[in-house]
Structure formats: C-alpha cells, structure tokens
Design an enzyme around this catalytic site. Sequence first.
Site, PDB file in Angstrom:
ATOM      1  N   HIS A   1      -0.533 -12.883  -0.713  1.00 52.18           N
ATOM      2  CA  HIS A   1       0.266 -12.483  -1.869  1.00 52.18           C
ATOM      3  C   HIS A   1       0.241 -13.500  -3.008  1.00 52.18           C
ATOM      4  O   HIS A   1       0.518 -13.149  -4.149  1.00 52.18           O
ATOM      5  CB  HIS A   1       1.675 -12.087  -1.432  1.00 52.18           C
ATOM      6  CG  HIS A   1       1.668 -10.741  -0.774  1.00 52.18           C
ATOM      7  ND1 HIS A   1       1.510 -10.587   0.569  1.00 52.18           N
ATOM      8  CD2 HIS A   1       1.695  -9.493  -1.302  1.00 52.18           C
ATOM      9  CE1 HIS A   1       1.473  -9.295   0.850  1.00 52.18           C
ATOM     10  NE2 HIS A   1       1.590  -8.609  -0.260  1.00 52.18           N
TER      11      HIS A   1
ATOM     12  N   GLU B   1      -2.707   2.905   5.049  1.00 48.81           N
ATOM     13  CA  GLU B   1      -3.103   1.508   5.279  1.00 48.81           C
ATOM     14  C   GLU B   1      -3.170   1.173   6.765  1.00 48.81           C
ATOM     15  O   GLU B   1      -3.307   0.008   7.136  1.00 48.81           O
ATOM     16  CB  GLU B   1      -2.188   0.528   4.528  1.00 48.81           C
ATOM     17  CG  GLU B   1      -0.711   0.726   4.699  1.00 48.81           C
ATOM     18  CD  GLU B   1       0.129  -0.221   3.846  1.00 48.81           C
ATOM     19  OE1 GLU B   1      -0.404  -1.171   3.234  1.00 48.81           O
ATOM     20  OE2 GLU B   1       1.359  -0.011   3.797  1.00 48.81           O
TER      21      GLU B   1
ATOM     22  N   ASP C   1      -4.242  -4.016   3.894  1.00 50.67           N
ATOM     23  CA  ASP C   1      -3.819  -3.807   5.270  1.00 50.67           C
ATOM     24  C   ASP C   1      -4.806  -2.928   6.032  1.00 50.67           C
ATOM     25  O   ASP C   1      -5.036  -3.142   7.214  1.00 50.67           O
ATOM     26  CB  ASP C   1      -2.408  -3.207   5.315  1.00 50.67           C
ATOM     27  CG  ASP C   1      -1.346  -4.285   5.172  1.00 50.67           C
ATOM     28  OD1 ASP C   1      -1.506  -5.353   5.786  1.00 50.67           O
ATOM     29  OD2 ASP C   1      -0.375  -4.080   4.426  1.00 50.67           O
TER      30      ASP C   1
ATOM     31  N   CYS D   1      -4.677   1.263  -4.089  1.00 56.92           N
ATOM     32  CA  CYS D   1      -3.883   0.220  -4.733  1.00 56.92           C
ATOM     33  C   CYS D   1      -4.090  -1.143  -4.079  1.00 56.92           C
ATOM     34  O   CYS D   1      -3.481  -2.125  -4.471  1.00 56.92           O
ATOM     35  CB  CYS D   1      -2.396   0.587  -4.761  1.00 56.92           C
ATOM     36  SG  CYS D   1      -1.688   0.786  -3.128  1.00 56.92           S
TER      37      CYS D   1
END
Length: 551
Positions: free
Chosen positions: A188, A430, A454, A501
């Site tokens: 992240h 995901e 993921d 995304c």
Amino acid sequence: MIVLQGKGVSKGVAEGPVCFFRRADAAVKKETASDIESEKARVAAAQEKSVAQLEALADKARAETGEETAVLFETHAMFVEDEDYVEAIMTALEEERCNAEYAVEQAGEQFAAMLAAMDDPYMQGRAADIRDVTRRILNNLMGVAEGGVDSDVPVILAADDLAPSETLQLDKSKILGFITKGGSGSSHTAILARTMGIPAICGLGESLKEEYQGRPVCIDGETGQAVLDPDEPALAAFREKQKKQAEMRELLQTMKGQEDVTLDGREMLVYCNIGSPDDVAAVLANDGRGIGLFRSEFLYLAASDYPGEEEQFQAYKKAAAAMEGRRVVIRTLDIGADKQVEYFGLQKEENPAMGVRAIRICLNRPEVFRTQLRALYRASAYGKVAIMFPMITSVWEVRECKEACRRVMAELDAEGVSYNRETEIGIMIETPASVFVADALAREVDFFSVGTNDLTQYTLACDRQATDLGRFFDPHHPAVLRALKMAADAAHRAGIWIGICGELAADLSLLETFLAMGIDELSVSPSAVLPLRAAIRGSTAGSCTLEKLEC
Ligand code: PEP
Ligand code: MG
C-alpha cells in the site's frame, strides 16, 4: 557516490536529502532527574504544544471531514489538560524523581489501564484516547516530528517499510519520494506513492543505511536506482530525465477532455483509484472519467476510533459531489491482512491474508457494516455513488450484503432520508473462488471490478507484501490473465460491466490483452490517467489478441 539498486514501484525522478522515517513509538528510557522543576516545565511545554496541535487538527478536520472528527481532536485537547491526568504525571515525577518522558509514559499507562478496567463501556473506550494523548505528549517531549518527517525542507523519505496507517499520516507536502528496505510493488505504500504521483523505490534491503540520513540522493522510480551523493555527471543525467518527463507530462495535457476510445471506436473508460476525498482534486486535475475504487478503509486507518456515520457520510458526499455525476465506486471496509486497525481488536492470525478480513469482518459485525452502508446510501443522493464489496468468495456473501443494503434502505425510507434507490452494487473479483463462480455472482450484481493485486496473490500463492518472491510473483502469469478472461466472459454473458482496479490496470504492456478481453473500464492512480488514455486512443481493439494467455 553510491549507487543503490531496488525495485522501482512508482515512476518519476526526484532529488533531495535522505530523511529516515521516525516511528512515534520510540522507546522511553528511565533516567534519574537532578532537577525535577525543569522536568515539570518540560511536561508543561509539551502539553502546551500538544493542545496547539490538537486545536489545529480540529480546525482542519472541521473544514475537511466534518464535525465528528473535529470534536474528537477537541476532546483529546481537553484530556491533555485533564486535572487528574496531569496530577498523575506530576506525582510520578515527584515519586520516581525521573525524567519527564518516563513519568508521562508511566502515568499515562496507569490512567489508561484504570479506565479500561471500569464497567462503563464509554469509560473503557476512553483508554484508547488517553494512550493517544500520552503518545502525543511523549512525541513532543522527544522531538519526534508529527507525521514522521523531521525536516523543514522536502525530503526523500527512507524507511524499513511503512504500514498503510503510517503512510496515511505522513505530511505529504514534505515528501518528494520514497525509498524503503522492504515492501513490494503492490504494497500500500507503493499504491499511495502512485496516487500521490511521486517516485518510489522499494526492496533496497540493507544497502539503505541509517548513516545516509541528510545526504543528497537522486531516485529514479522507473529503473529502481537511488544514487547517493551524486557526482556532477550523474546529477546532470537525472535532471535531464526529469526535464524530459516534465515535457512528456506537458504533451499529455492534450489528452484532457478527449474520449477514452480506440481508433476503431471501442470505449474503455479510464477511472481513478483514491484513498480519501482529498484525492479527488488529483482525479479532476488529470481528467479521470470517474472513480473506480475509493478505498474507504483509509478513513478507518486514519482514525483512532470507529468513524461514525456522519463523518463517513461527509467524506463520501464530498467525493460524490465533487465528481459531478460521474461514477464513484466506493468499496466497503477492506481491513485485515496488511491493513491493521487497532481499535477493531482483531485476533492475531497466522495467515492474516487468508483470515478474517474485508467483507468477512463486515458480515461478522453487522453494526459496523450498517453504519457504513447508511453513510453510503445517504451520500448516493449527492452524486453517482456505486457500492462495491471486497474479497467475495461465495454467492451467499453477496446475498447477505444485498440484504444488509435492503435493510438500510428500509430504515432510510422510514426516516424520510433521501438516497438513490438505483445505487449500483458490485463486487471485487480478487479470489480464485469468485472467478470460478463468476457466472452465478454476475447474476447478483451490477458490475465486477478485478482486484489484480489480491487475485495475483491468491492465484499464485504468493504474498503480495513479500519483497523477495522475485519472479514467482508474476501478475502477467497466464493463470492470472485467464482468470481475468473468465470473469470478463461471465460478466458479459450476464450483461454487466467489468473493470480492473488492481495495479495491473495501469500496465500499458497489457492494454491490448485487456482490449481483446473486452474489459470495459480501467481504474488507475490519477497520474496514470493521461498516459493510459493516450495508449487507448492509439490502439485498435479489433486487432488485439489474447496471445499473452498462452503458456
Ligand atoms: C486489489 O487487490 O487488487 C485491490 C485493488 O485492492 P487492494 O489493493 O486494496 O487490496
Ligand atoms: Mg484487494
């Protein structure tokens, strides 16, 4: 001159002094104080500074997120000056004849433990506030800068690695780029760097040394090279590249206002990923067509207690209204795994990526879920909000989510609160399970959005956070691409749209593959919008092939 090689995870070139991230939880040592009065004066000065900081934060919160957070900071400011709390610190100083830091830490912990042991749940909840306040006073005593950046000038921030909550609290105006020992392209921190549009390099390992603090460094987020103490030729080469990139950015400005269509007329919408309503400014500046992923958990990560309905509503409303009718896909809370939020009190797990995270937490805690859904539906009256559920593996999960939505809509109807009854509901694809049952899932929802970060992790059994998996973590693996194609086919058979995304959406080398699959939307960091639009406008969908799916 020292050349360090890592992995470039956010493009761009930057130069500045190295500044190591200072963790606010630096250990406190007990020392004997010779002058107790001067220690008392130090406590008083740190308190005064803490109150000033909290008041400034309250003002900022009032302007940006609403009353609820503002009140939280104001309450903290009151705690700093609470008589009992201050007396406990002063008593500790007198009795222990120790340094101010030790007295504050001891007294703060005792005070918090006392509150936590009370029967009243409200008072128990205040223990976390006291710990927060104590940490702030300690930071001010120890000179740990708020936001972890101890510098008056913008810097290249260096760290072992950064937790999402740490990254969030950074004073971003002071950061020119990131360099970290650990981390990975789909961590992240990397995602945040891309959202901010600043270069980042991770995986530098032990070559990144504390002794480099303050020394000049040039970083290239494309090649993954960091050059410490650059000599003249190296500096000139970096500046030349910087200039070229600025020229390229200038050129890309012509893409603003243009449609996201290929040469043969196929539309592929370019949306943006954001983590807070403040990021909408970057979306608008880069002419994103919509928001394909608003990671709502960042609101929870930035807070020290559960964000309430009103605070969330204000944040979602702000994003929805600013996008003026363009679609804003807001993902419900996706915490757990690498995104830990202390006040949730989640159990420590052996395999958190496969544990109680994301939608599993929401379905286990209906009250937390309800609060967020109420805020989302209320915000739907102010723009084109779509709701998206993360980490779906089963049809029953989606049905339970939809049932929770129906309950919230019924509540709002009963209260006479306006919302958009037609709010789209979608899910993230995901997990491999969601791919295998995509046909059934597609019948339940309005859209799919593929979380390739993921999906890659779970399909290839490769931890997305790990630094050293190297070539084994391969988002281009045919298994990942075939999973995407299966999901796209299922979506289209059911007549719904599908986007991507995850970070792969911005990978221009896969654009033709995505066009060949018929992907309808790509959601990327704001800085990636214009390059992606230029690439789409230069492509011919009809001649794109699926050759990358071959082994
Ligand atoms: C993903 O998994 O690809 C995704 C977009 O969600 P996150 O990175 O927040 O897990
Ligand atoms: Mg994900």
